[in-house]
Design a protein around this motif. Sequence first.
Motif, PDB file in Angstrom:
ATOM      1  N   GLN A 142      -6.507  -9.871  -5.271  1.00  0.00           N
ATOM      2  CA  GLN A 142      -7.239 -10.653  -4.271  1.00  0.00           C
ATOM      3  C   GLN A 142      -6.538 -11.976  -3.943  1.00  0.00           C
ATOM      4  O   GLN A 142      -6.918 -12.649  -2.984  1.00  0.00           O
ATOM      5  CB  GLN A 142      -8.666 -10.922  -4.747  1.00  0.00           C
ATOM      6  N   PHE A 147      -4.694 -11.860   1.810  1.00  0.00           N
ATOM      7  CA  PHE A 147      -6.072 -12.147   1.438  1.00  0.00           C
ATOM      8  C   PHE A 147      -6.310 -13.594   1.026  1.00  0.00           C
ATOM      9  O   PHE A 147      -7.437 -14.082   1.116  1.00  0.00           O
ATOM     10  CB  PHE A 147      -6.519 -11.224   0.297  1.00  0.00           C
ATOM     11  N   TYR A 148      -5.254 -14.280   0.541  1.00  0.00           N
ATOM     12  CA  TYR A 148      -5.459 -15.632   0.028  1.00  0.00           C
ATOM     13  C   TYR A 148      -4.151 -16.402   0.141  1.00  0.00           C
ATOM     14  O   TYR A 148      -3.067 -15.823  -0.037  1.00  0.00           O
ATOM     15  CB  TYR A 148      -5.906 -15.566  -1.447  1.00  0.00           C
TER      16      TYR A 148
END
Length: 310
Positions: A142, A147-148
């Motif tokens: 994640q 996503f980040y």
Amino acid sequence: MDVKFWGVRGSLAAPLSPGQIQAKINAAIQIVQPKDLESPDSRQKFLSSLPSHIYGTIGGNTPCVQATSFSNDELIFDAGTGIREMGMSQDIMGNTHYSLFLSHLHWDHIQGFPFFGPLYNPNVTIDIYSPLEDVADFFASQMRAPFYPVDFNAVKDRINFNIISTGEDYGIGGVTISCCKMNHPGGSYSYSVEENGKKIVYATDMELLDFKIGEDTKRVFENADAVILDAQYTPQDSYAKTKWGHSAFCYAVDFAVEMNVKKIYLFHHEPSYDDKKITSILQSAKWYADFISEKKVEVELAIEGKGFSI
């Protein structure tokens, strides 16, 4: 041992909506009297007298529970959005080590981890515990593009992943921890924490209807002083959502009675239920517990920002 709830909702975060806030204000206005507004003291007394579902809130963050041992070991159970609030708390400032136990890797139980402030402190180390062998790869995914914005590689040198097994005891300071597998899609694990002859259990994401209690389950749950227990649904909703991996409050009470648990905290609240409905579930659970157990099991709500000590 001190326990604090930082996130108590299940499935996804559920912040109060403008309509829910307006409904609370409207409910308070309808019962206020002129004498209640005469002074700061009278106003505060009036506010304090309001039902909890009007004056406060159960909370909207997804699961995160902090347990602090007598020797000041910081144990964290799950890293839902509540872990962000924990990371901003003055109570943990100065801590340089955390032990994080993951029940499983569904999104609502890990999504807060990248927003845990201490993660970016170069003096902090985190031990992550899980029975899942591939937890490091799954957990780190994640924090990868797109996503980040901060890649997991930036912090991974200060994070240790520890694979644990059911049926075994693990020591952290003066605390002993065990885990067992529960009935949930993809699996989920409950953890018992024992210190100085007292035992608490963190037990989220578990469907108790038709659940077969084995020796590992008994080992974790039996004779616990307090269990933080999945009770996401009303009985009606649990019938409609069979095999979704969660329980109704009545099944939680039944399970607590069978395991000789002293007290349960209803947890993993359904995101579509408002504060009034969850409060009514608590009352129903108390009535049910009194009826079947002759007050042998106490029932409370897990409420964000609050906690208990044993």
